[in-house]
Scaffold this motif. Structure first.
Motif, short mmCIF file in Angstrom:
data_model
loop_
_atom_site.label_atom_id
_atom_site.label_comp_id
_atom_site.label_asym_id
_atom_site.label_seq_id
_atom_site.Cartn_x
_atom_site.Cartn_y
_atom_site.Cartn_z
N LYS A 144 0.83 -1.19 0.00
CA LYS A 144 0.00 0.00 0.00
C LYS A 144 0.87 1.24 0.00
O LYS A 144 2.03 1.21 0.40
CB LYS A 144 -0.92 0.00 1.22
N GLY A 145 0.30 2.34 -0.39
CA GLY A 145 1.05 3.59 -0.45
C GLY A 145 1.25 4.20 0.92
O GLY A 145 0.63 3.81 1.92
N ILE A 146 2.12 5.21 0.96
CA ILE A 146 2.43 5.87 2.22
C ILE A 146 1.45 7.00 2.52
O ILE A 146 1.47 7.57 3.61
CB ILE A 146 3.87 6.42 2.20
N THR A 147 0.60 7.31 1.58
CA THR A 147 -0.40 8.35 1.79
C THR A 147 -1.69 7.71 2.28
O THR A 147 -2.21 6.77 1.66
CB THR A 147 -0.66 9.12 0.49
N VAL A 148 -2.19 8.21 3.41
CA VAL A 148 -3.41 7.69 4.01
C VAL A 148 -4.36 8.86 4.19
O VAL A 148 -3.98 9.91 4.74
CB VAL A 148 -3.13 7.01 5.36
N ASN A 149 -5.59 8.70 3.74
CA ASN A 149 -6.59 9.75 3.84
C ASN A 149 -7.53 9.45 5.00
O ASN A 149 -8.06 8.33 5.12
CB ASN A 149 -7.38 9.84 2.53
#
Length: 344
Positions: free
Chosen positions: A22-27
């Motif tokens: 998964k990406g390092i950006t979390v919304n």
């Protein structure tokens, strides 16, 4: 079966790996509150109960923990960093969230007698290096401990001093001196603990009390008497001196030389007892045990018979009975025999 090239296999592997990672950006709907000093992150977002119930709880909680941890790590990279031994280290700020302690904060240790003296005289403690040069082995070695420099315990030969006794064992003397140093250090450590707790440390012999009792003086005299090489065997008693009590029995050992007939007889008796299948009966002990049991049974029977008699005032046949047909007891029954008065 359609043939596939190596490029297609590698592309599929990369695609599957990208789906797993998964990406390092979390919304998040609400931003998390961070406390980098304690490495804490507070998530105030509402949990979707329907998703929590539909999916597996373990997977949902694992995904939530992963996202919050990723946000905390992103916040850590915003802090100032420095390089220490080829490693990037982040400087943590002071914590803002007070955390309770499991146990109370440790109290500072009271200063020892030497520390008090050093503070009074202004003596500064100098830190020594752990390694020193060893002239014998021509290398750097530890100052203390295992494989230390100038280790005299590994010497197989000791030079006898000029003013020492030539027949004296220098190795035993060195070991004795070391034991005395260890004992002295331990004694000083215990004295420092007692001084810190404001406890009076007793000296050798009598305790430091304002007035000693008679028993304490007798104990001190007894200790001084048995402190000789002969354990007080040839010491004369003082006038009006009483023998001390509760001093214990002295063990007696069989002689190492001489007649061994008694020892031989003891060993033969022990082997006879171990070899015999029937237990050995001590007639005197058995008779005494039987007599004690008979005395105990007779005492219990006498107690039971005494309880069945009851009170004499409730017994019938006393006085003139008018109602209920009660009258005098028949002659010879329920009466005490008349005793004539006479000389004893």
């Amino acid at each position: 079966m359609a043939s596939c090239s190596i490029e297609d296999v590698l592309a599929n592997a990369e695609r599957n790996e990208a789906e797993k990672l998964k990406g390092i950006t979390v919304n998040k709907e609400l931003d998390l509150e961070f406390d980098p000093g304690n490495l804490l992150a507070f998530d105030k977002n509402r949990i979707d109960t329907r998703e929590f119930k539909d999916n597996k709880r373990e997977e949902f909680l694992r995904s939530l923990a992963r996202d919050n941890t990723q946000l905390l790590i992103n916040e850590m990279w915003k802090l100032p960093t420095e390089r220490v031994e080829e490693i990037i280290v982040a400087k943590l700020p002071d914590p803002t969230t007070p955390l309770p302690r499991e146990k109370p904060a440790p109290k500072p240790k009271p200063p020892t007698k030497w520390e008090q003296f050093a503070k009074l005289k202004g003596i500064q403690k100098k830190k020594k290096t752990n390694l020193v040069w060893d002239e014998v082995h021509k290398e750097w070695r530890r100052r203390w401990g295992y494989k230390r420099a100038k280790d005299d315990t590994k010497e197989w030969l000791i030079e006898v001093p000029e003013n020492a006794d030539p027949s004296e064992d220098q190795f035993a003397k060195r070991n004795k001196a070391k034991k005395e140093r260890v004992a002295k250090n331990e004694y000083n450590r215990l004295k420092n603990i007692a001084r810190a707790q404001k406890i009076k440390v007793p000296g050798m012999g009598l305790a430091p009390t304002p007035r000693q009792s008679k028993a304490e003086l007798a104990q001190a005299v007894n200790v001084a008497k048995i402190s000789t090489a002969s354990v007080g065997k040839f010491q004369d008693n003082l006038p009006k001196e009483k023998t001390p009590k509760n001093t214990g029995k002295k063990r007696k050992f069989q002689p190492l030389i001489g007649d061994f007939s008694s020892e031989k007889q003891k060993q033969l008796d022990l082997l006879k007892v171990m070899d015999s299948k029937k237990p050995r009966l001590h007639i005197t002990k058995a008779v005494n045990k039987q007599m004690r049991e008979e005395d105990r049974e007779s005492a219990q029977k006498s107690k039971k018979g005494f309880g069945k008699k009851g009170r004499r005032g409730n017994m019938s046949g006393k006085g003139k009975g008018k109602a209920g047909g009660k009258g005098k007891a028949p002659k010879g029954k329920g009466r005490k025999p008349h005793m004539k008065q006479g000389k004893r």
